[in-house]
Motif scaffolding. Structure first.
Motif, mmCIF file in Angstrom:
data_model
loop_
_atom_site.group_PDB
_atom_site.id
_atom_site.type_symbol
_atom_site.label_atom_id
_atom_site.label_comp_id
_atom_site.label_asym_id
_atom_site.label_seq_id
_atom_site.Cartn_x
_atom_site.Cartn_y
_atom_site.Cartn_z
ATOM 1 N N SER A 89 93.908 58.177 -64.960
ATOM 2 C CA SER A 89 93.587 56.751 -65.059
ATOM 3 C C SER A 89 92.761 56.274 -63.867
ATOM 4 O O SER A 89 92.221 55.176 -63.889
ATOM 5 C CB SER A 89 94.867 55.930 -65.174
ATOM 6 N N ASP A 90 92.655 57.107 -62.833
ATOM 7 C CA ASP A 90 91.905 56.752 -61.622
ATOM 8 C C ASP A 90 90.518 57.374 -61.564
ATOM 9 O O ASP A 90 89.850 57.301 -60.537
ATOM 10 C CB ASP A 90 92.696 57.190 -60.379
ATOM 11 N N LYS A 124 90.363 61.424 -76.338
ATOM 12 C CA LYS A 124 91.657 62.081 -76.179
ATOM 13 C C LYS A 124 92.166 62.230 -74.749
ATOM 14 O O LYS A 124 93.318 62.581 -74.551
ATOM 15 C CB LYS A 124 91.611 63.474 -76.822
ATOM 16 N N ALA A 125 91.338 61.993 -73.755
ATOM 17 C CA ALA A 125 91.750 62.304 -72.384
ATOM 18 C C ALA A 125 92.321 61.127 -71.612
ATOM 19 O O ALA A 125 92.614 61.243 -70.435
ATOM 20 C CB ALA A 125 90.570 62.899 -71.607
ATOM 21 N N GLU A 126 92.481 59.992 -72.252
ATOM 22 C CA GLU A 126 93.049 58.813 -71.592
ATOM 23 C C GLU A 126 92.274 58.420 -70.339
ATOM 24 O O GLU A 126 92.848 58.068 -69.314
ATOM 25 C CB GLU A 126 94.532 59.033 -71.298
ATOM 26 N N LEU A 127 90.965 58.473 -70.434
ATOM 27 C CA LEU A 127 90.079 58.075 -69.343
ATOM 28 C C LEU A 127 89.521 56.688 -69.676
ATOM 29 O O LEU A 127 88.329 56.505 -69.851
ATOM 30 C CB LEU A 127 88.955 59.102 -69.177
ATOM 31 N N TYR A 128 90.403 55.710 -69.720
ATOM 32 C CA TYR A 128 90.068 54.397 -70.250
ATOM 33 C C TYR A 128 89.104 53.604 -69.386
ATOM 34 O O TYR A 128 88.384 52.753 -69.893
ATOM 35 C CB TYR A 128 91.340 53.588 -70.486
ATOM 36 N N ASN A 129 89.089 53.842 -68.089
ATOM 37 C CA ASN A 129 88.244 53.068 -67.179
ATOM 38 C C ASN A 129 87.089 53.885 -66.625
ATOM 39 O O ASN A 129 86.495 53.523 -65.624
ATOM 40 C CB ASN A 129 89.098 52.527 -66.027
#
Length: 192
Positions: A89-90, A124-129
């Motif tokens: 997420s970072d 799919k990788a939860e790289l939202y930002n």
């Protein structure tokens, strides 16, 4: 999460490095393999973003692994915590870099596979930002430079998140261009 103003500044720096520094390094024969582009990008990012990196606890890493999708990104810019750890997420920016000296079917397949890889990262990788940068240098004559042209891509999964950084020879002259779908620094969507 970083402030939008800071993300815009990082994005502008990445695009300017592509159009100026990477182009100059290419012209001066600093690239032999894909890793040479990675080294050059890393160097210019560290140099130009030095204050931003320090002030915001950001770092640049190469070969970052994303185990849940079994991929490794060529380079990432991440925010670390006080113990030097970062989480998906970072991830602020993720780079995939390609350097090819052929325009054959196999080369085209490799590049198209990386575009599919970007779609999987996004979905799919939860790289939202995360902002994504897809960089391709062709060391040979090309018919075109841009790869992400399908409106289904640009209007859907690439929209707001992806920037394509392209280079190659068109009519005997090396051209570098930015094709941005992330809606930041649109004035840099130019060919140099």
């Amino acid at each position: 999460m970083l402030k939008k103003k800071l993300l815009i500044e990082i994005d502008r720096t990445i695009k300017e490095i592509w159009l100026k520094n990477i182009k100059e390094d290419f012209k001066n024969n600093y690239f032999w393999h894909e890793d040479d582009i990675k080294c050059s990008f890393y160097y210019h990012l560290r140099r130009k973003l030095s204050n931003i990196l320090k002030e915001n606890n950001l770092r640049i890493y190469t070969e970052a692994t994303f185990p849940e999708i079994s991929y490794r990104a060529d380079m990432v810019i991440v925010k670390i915590d006080s113990e030097g750890i970062f989480y998906q997420s970072d991830v602020i920016a993720l780079f995939e870099l390609k350097f090819k000296d052929k325009t054959d079917k196999q080369t085209e397949d490799v590049i198209k596979a990386d575009i599919k890889k970007f779609k999987i990262y996004l979905q799919k990788a939860e790289l939202y930002n995360t902002q994504f940068y897809f960089s391709v240098i062709y060391g040979v004559e090309c018919e075109y430079l841009q790869w992400i042209t399908d409106k289904r891509m640009t209007n859907n999964w690439a929209n707001g998140r992806v920037t394509e950084l392209d280079a190659g020879y068109l009519n005997g002259k090396i051209k570098f261009e930015v094709n941005s779908f992330n809606e930041m620094n649109m004035d840099l969507n130019i060919i140099s």
